[in-house]
Design a protein around this motif. Structure first.
Motif, PDB file in Angstrom:
ATOM      1  N   GLY A 134      -6.180   2.708  13.744  1.00 37.48           N
ATOM      2  CA  GLY A 134      -5.451   1.418  13.782  1.00 37.48           C
ATOM      3  C   GLY A 134      -4.525   0.834  12.497  1.00 37.48           C
ATOM      4  O   GLY A 134      -4.595  -0.184  12.197  1.00 37.48           O
ATOM      5  N   PHE A 135      -4.059   1.964  11.888  1.00 38.84           N
ATOM      6  CA  PHE A 135      -3.117   1.673  10.607  1.00 38.84           C
ATOM      7  C   PHE A 135      -2.246   2.592  10.453  1.00 38.84           C
ATOM      8  O   PHE A 135      -1.964   3.608  11.012  1.00 38.84           O
ATOM      9  CB  PHE A 135      -4.237   1.731   9.489  1.00 38.84           C
ATOM     10  N   ALA A 136      -1.119   2.052   9.730  1.00 39.82           N
ATOM     11  CA  ALA A 136       0.064   2.783   9.389  1.00 39.82           C
ATOM     12  C   ALA A 136      -0.052   3.355   8.144  1.00 39.82           C
ATOM     13  O   ALA A 136      -0.314   2.645   7.217  1.00 39.82           O
ATOM     14  CB  ALA A 136       1.364   1.874   9.478  1.00 39.82           C
ATOM     15  N   PRO A 137       0.040   4.901   7.844  1.00 39.65           N
ATOM     16  CA  PRO A 137      -0.258   5.401   6.442  1.00 39.65           C
ATOM     17  C   PRO A 137       0.458   4.802   5.456  1.00 39.65           C
ATOM     18  O   PRO A 137      -0.071   4.833   4.332  1.00 39.65           O
ATOM     19  CB  PRO A 137       0.060   6.740   6.658  1.00 39.65           C
ATOM     20  N   ASN A 138       1.574   4.262   5.650  1.00 33.33           N
ATOM     21  CA  ASN A 138       2.304   3.457   4.731  1.00 33.33           C
ATOM     22  C   ASN A 138       2.031   1.979   4.675  1.00 33.33           C
ATOM     23  O   ASN A 138       3.058   1.182   3.713  1.00 33.33           O
ATOM     24  CB  ASN A 138       3.857   3.728   4.676  1.00 33.33           C
ATOM     25  N   ASP A 139       1.206   1.535   5.176  1.00 34.89           N
ATOM     26  CA  ASP A 139       1.192   0.143   5.134  1.00 34.89           C
ATOM     27  C   ASP A 139       0.029  -0.327   3.889  1.00 34.89           C
ATOM     28  O   ASP A 139      -0.328  -1.644   3.792  1.00 34.89           O
ATOM     29  CB  ASP A 139       0.439  -0.595   6.563  1.00 34.89           C
ATOM     30  N   ARG A 140      -0.440   0.801   3.295  1.00 35.24           N
ATOM     31  CA  ARG A 140      -1.031   0.637   2.195  1.00 35.24           C
ATOM     32  C   ARG A 140      -2.630   0.299   2.206  1.00 35.24           C
ATOM     33  O   ARG A 140      -3.133   0.241   1.333  1.00 35.24           O
ATOM     34  CB  ARG A 140      -0.700  -0.379   0.901  1.00 35.24           C
ATOM     35  N   SER A 141      -3.108   0.063   3.530  1.00 33.94           N
ATOM     36  CA  SER A 141      -4.424  -0.171   3.704  1.00 33.94           C
ATOM     37  C   SER A 141      -5.415   0.829   3.329  1.00 33.94           C
ATOM     38  O   SER A 141      -6.318   0.562   2.886  1.00 33.94           O
ATOM     39  CB  SER A 141      -4.717  -0.740   5.287  1.00 33.94           C
ATOM     40  N   ALA A 142      -4.838   2.121   3.348  1.00 36.36           N
ATOM     41  CA  ALA A 142      -5.661   3.342   2.994  1.00 36.36           C
ATOM     42  C   ALA A 142      -5.402   3.503   1.491  1.00 36.36           C
ATOM     43  O   ALA A 142      -6.323   4.629   0.987  1.00 36.36           O
ATOM     44  CB  ALA A 142      -5.186   4.326   3.863  1.00 36.36           C
ATOM     45  N   TYR A 143      -4.467   2.932   0.744  1.00 36.55           N
ATOM     46  CA  TYR A 143      -4.377   3.230  -0.525  1.00 36.55           C
ATOM     47  C   TYR A 143      -5.649   3.180  -1.602  1.00 36.55           C
ATOM     48  O   TYR A 143      -5.740   4.107  -2.482  1.00 36.55           O
ATOM     49  CB  TYR A 143      -3.175   2.531  -1.216  1.00 36.55           C
ATOM     50  N   PRO A 144      -6.461   2.429  -1.365  1.00 34.23           N
ATOM     51  CA  PRO A 144      -7.600   2.584  -2.261  1.00 34.23           C
ATOM     52  C   PRO A 144      -8.313   3.717  -1.838  1.00 34.23           C
ATOM     53  O   PRO A 144      -8.934   4.359  -3.057  1.00 34.23           O
ATOM     54  CB  PRO A 144      -8.334   1.241  -1.697  1.00 34.23           C
ATOM     55  N   LEU A 145      -8.670   4.353  -0.750  1.00 36.58           N
ATOM     56  CA  LEU A 145      -8.877   5.721  -0.503  1.00 36.58           C
ATOM     57  C   LEU A 145      -8.316   6.578  -1.195  1.00 36.58           C
ATOM     58  O   LEU A 145      -8.886   7.591  -1.676  1.00 36.58           O
ATOM     59  CB  LEU A 145      -9.441   5.519   0.955  1.00 36.58           C
ATOM     60  N   LEU A 146      -6.953   6.602  -0.962  1.00 32.70           N
ATOM     61  CA  LEU A 146      -6.114   7.745  -1.466  1.00 32.70           C
ATOM     62  C   LEU A 146      -5.990   7.906  -2.865  1.00 32.70           C
ATOM     63  O   LEU A 146      -5.866   9.150  -3.410  1.00 32.70           O
ATOM     64  CB  LEU A 146      -4.606   7.256  -0.709  1.00 32.70           C
TER      65      LEU A 146
END
Length: 297
Positions: A134-146
């Motif tokens: 339930g997230f868009a890859p470019n919405d930055r929610s995953a950026y801490p992991l990335l």
């Protein structure tokens, strides 16, 4: 990589799901497992353990990237333990390469967990499924992991395209297909140019978008899992044979599709002899840095 004899391995399957832990806990809620089995024509009760996966791949002289998908925030269903996957993979390090999966909703705490898994448990990458999580890859929610993945030189593997999970359920089980449009990863590749990104699957209905991103961004690869090669779109085969011959990777999506079936159908494709070993093994060795951390993806 300790334990993995690359000279003895015929191919590297970069997309293998761990769907059951040592206690029989499944990676998806029962209703999703049943719907997925119906969609793929598979057995919902047949979920091989990590030990069984290792034996299966060892018998075939293959290496396998193994992972689960953490969808706890979206569904409330507890994820299979990344620690268990990493530890069991370490016991089969001659054939198994562990990736982690951490729901981006876990934020900075999730990033700390990924750092620990990489540094202490030997995890070699991180898996995402935007539609399920339930997230868009470019919405930055995953950026801490990335950012952690980029810092440690390990790839991020993203599901792209349609998914069979939730198919036929009311509202598709609440799963939004648009979150897995590969064009969303173009922003990620711009924002994190040192991160190796693997776009999983022929990206129906966005195959051209995936080819565009992989051609334009040097850090982006495509894995060929989830489809029998005989159904690959012609433009995917054409690019794999030419412009993207160094950036496409063998992946099966086991246990949904077996590597036996995938390789049998792949052998029938009109792929140049010099390109076949790249797709089956060499590109994955480079993308996953299996010959050492100093090797550039």
């Amino acid at each position: 990589m300790s334990g993995l004899d690359l000279d003895a391995v015929e191919a590297v399957d970069v997309h293998v799901h761990v769907e059951s832990d040592l206690h029989g806990h499944l990676s998806l809620p029962d209703e999703f497992m049943e719907a997925s089995a119906k969609y793929f024509g598979s057995d919902a009760d047949r979920t091989p353990t990590i030990d069984e996966i290792a034996a299966y791949y060892r018998e075939r002289h293959l290496a396998a990237v193994v992972f689960t998908v953490d969808i706890e925030n979206a569904t409330g269903h507890p994820a299979i333990s990344n620690e268990e996957i990493a530890d069991r993979a370490a016991e089969h390090s001659d054939v198994l390469i562990p990736f982690a999966s951490i729901d981006p909703a876990k934020g900075r705490a999730g990033a700390r967990t990924l750092r620990r898994l990489i540094e202490e448990r030997g995890v070699r990458g991180v898996k995402f499924h935007p539609s399920l999580q339930g997230f868009a890859p470019n919405d930055r929610s995953a950026y801490p992991l990335l950012e952690v993945a980029a810092e440690h030189g390990v790839p991020a593997l993203f599901h792209t395209g349609q998914t069979g999970i939730g198919a036929g359920m009311p509202g598709g089980g609440g799963i939004r297909l648009g979150l897995s449009n590969p064009m969303l990863l173009d922003d990620v590749a711009v924002d994190l140019p040192d991160l190796t990104i693997i776009m999983a699957h022929p990206s129906f209905p966005w195959q051209d978008e995936a080819l565009a991103v992989a051609t334009h961004k040097p850090n982006v690869y495509i894995d060929l899992s989830g489809w029998s090669p005989k159904y690959f779109p012609p433009q995917l085969v054409r690019y794999a044979n030419s412009l993207l011959q160094d950036k496409v990777l063998f992946g099966s999506d086991y246990p949904v599709i077996t590597p036996d079936r995938w390789r049998e159908d792949f052998a029938k494709l009109e792929i140049k002899p010099a390109v076949r070993p790249k797709i089956l093994k060499d590109n994955a060795v480079r993308a996953l840095r299996l010959r050492g951390d100093k090797e550039k993806a």
